[in-house]
Scaffold this motif. Structure first.
Motif, PDB file in Angstrom:
ATOM      1  N   TYR A  34       0.381   4.768  10.288  1.00  0.00           N
ATOM      2  CA  TYR A  34       0.542   3.370  10.324  1.00  0.00           C
ATOM      3  C   TYR A  34       1.639   3.028  11.361  1.00  0.00           C
ATOM      4  O   TYR A  34       2.584   3.696  11.651  1.00  0.00           O
ATOM      5  N   MET A  35       1.538   2.286  12.388  1.00  0.00           N
ATOM      6  CA  MET A  35       2.372   1.765  13.587  1.00  0.00           C
ATOM      7  C   MET A  35       2.958   0.218  13.068  1.00  0.00           C
ATOM      8  O   MET A  35       1.994  -0.506  12.917  1.00  0.00           O
ATOM      9  N   ASP A  36       4.198   0.028  13.407  1.00  0.00           N
ATOM     10  CA  ASP A  36       4.628  -1.500  13.565  1.00  0.00           C
ATOM     11  C   ASP A  36       5.039  -1.400  15.014  1.00  0.00           C
ATOM     12  O   ASP A  36       4.884  -0.466  15.835  1.00  0.00           O
ATOM     13  N   ARG A  37       5.490  -2.653  15.470  1.00  0.00           N
ATOM     14  CA  ARG A  37       5.731  -2.865  16.744  1.00  0.00           C
ATOM     15  C   ARG A  37       6.665  -1.713  17.368  1.00  0.00           C
ATOM     16  O   ARG A  37       6.416  -1.245  18.431  1.00  0.00           O
ATOM     17  N   SER A  53       6.759   5.128   8.613  1.00  0.00           N
ATOM     18  CA  SER A  53       6.435   5.976   7.374  1.00  0.00           C
ATOM     19  C   SER A  53       6.809   4.790   6.146  1.00  0.00           C
ATOM     20  O   SER A  53       7.692   4.490   6.142  1.00  0.00           O
ATOM     21  N   ARG A  54       5.449   4.631   5.765  1.00  0.00           N
ATOM     22  CA  ARG A  54       5.629   3.891   4.254  1.00  0.00           C
ATOM     23  C   ARG A  54       6.422   4.462   3.257  1.00  0.00           C
ATOM     24  O   ARG A  54       7.116   3.613   2.622  1.00  0.00           O
ATOM     25  N   TRP A  60       8.991   7.390  12.243  1.00  0.00           N
ATOM     26  CA  TRP A  60       8.813   8.953  11.972  1.00  0.00           C
ATOM     27  C   TRP A  60       7.900   9.173  13.086  1.00  0.00           C
ATOM     28  O   TRP A  60       6.676   9.113  13.107  1.00  0.00           O
ATOM     29  N   THR A  61       8.514  10.186  13.868  1.00  0.00           N
ATOM     30  CA  THR A  61       7.952  10.782  15.089  1.00  0.00           C
ATOM     31  C   THR A  61       7.270  12.105  14.672  1.00  0.00           C
ATOM     32  O   THR A  61       7.870  12.929  13.812  1.00  0.00           O
ATOM     33  N   LYS A  62       5.910  12.365  14.475  1.00  0.00           N
ATOM     34  CA  LYS A  62       4.895  13.555  14.274  1.00  0.00           C
ATOM     35  C   LYS A  62       5.516  14.615  14.663  1.00  0.00           C
ATOM     36  O   LYS A  62       5.713  14.561  15.888  1.00  0.00           O
ATOM     37  N   GLY A  63       5.901  15.564  13.925  1.00  0.00           N
ATOM     38  CA  GLY A  63       6.634  16.762  14.466  1.00  0.00           C
ATOM     39  C   GLY A  63       7.985  16.898  14.425  1.00  0.00           C
ATOM     40  O   GLY A  63       8.757  17.713  14.938  1.00  0.00           O
TER      41      GLY A  63
END
Length: 199
Positions: A34-37, A53-54, A60-63
């Motif tokens: 999920y992305m916010d602005r 990240s809920r 949260w950047t993947k990795g």
């Protein structure tokens, strides 16, 4: 890459949009986030796919801990502007279970996967690999193999059963993919030519 952040339907789902991540090469669905602005802006700014990240309640950047980042290729919004399709190059497994995808049986483009594997073989040149031997033999030898496989495919079409034809066709596609890579090209380049011809 242009996407109008303000034109997206942020109000529909409490400021979050589902973001489906797809491998830009194999087209396999890798994960859903999920992305916010702010996450979308960070993704566009850094080139690394970032989510809200809920569970953590933060960006949260993947990795960020594993190093298995998703390098951004493109982002598209759907027709209602309330979901995103993110195409990326995964650098390592996407799933926290060390799988390529969070959806283990998600289909991909088999020819694109073959092309990616041959590109990897060209870069790494593993010892004992038939593909490595072809690359080391050079374009002329690879082209000769494509010619041989083309003739064998044509002969199988007129004189053998379907299984033999399919086997020869697979050999031809493999050797053609190696030839394209040896010339610095890819199956995707050939696919683009077909798309231009179709339009």
């Amino acid at each position: 890459m242009t996407i109008d952040i303000d034109a997206l339907a942020w109000d529909k789902q409490g400021g979050l949009l589902p973001a489906i991540v797809q491998d830009a090469d194999t087209l396999r669905v890798l994960m859903l986030g999920y992305m916010d602005r702010e996450a979308l802006a960070a993704t566009l700014r850094s080139g690394h796919v970032t989510f809200f990240s809920r569970s953590k309640g933060r960006l949260w950047t993947k990795g960020e801990s594993s190093g298995h980042v998703l390098e951004l290729v493109s982002i598209d919004a759907d027709c209602d502007a309330d979901a995103l399709l993110v195409r990326a190059h995964p650098r390592g497994p996407t799933c926290h279970l060390q799988r390529a995808s969070c959806f283990p049986s998600a289909p991909g483009d088999g020819l694109a996967e073959l092309d990616a594997l041959i590109a990897q073989r060209e870069r790494e040149r593993p010892e004992g690999s038939y593909t490595t031997k072809l690359f080391e033999a050079g374009v002329r030898r690879i082209a000769q193999k494509v010619g041989e496989e083309g003739v064998e495919t044509a002969l199988a079409a007129v004189a053998q059963d379907d299984a033999a034809l399919l086997g020869e066709a697979a050999d031809l596609l493999y050797h053609l993919t190696v030839l394209l890579r040896a010339r610095g090209l890819s199956l995707e380049d050939a696919r683009r030519v077909l798309q231009l011809r179709r339009s």
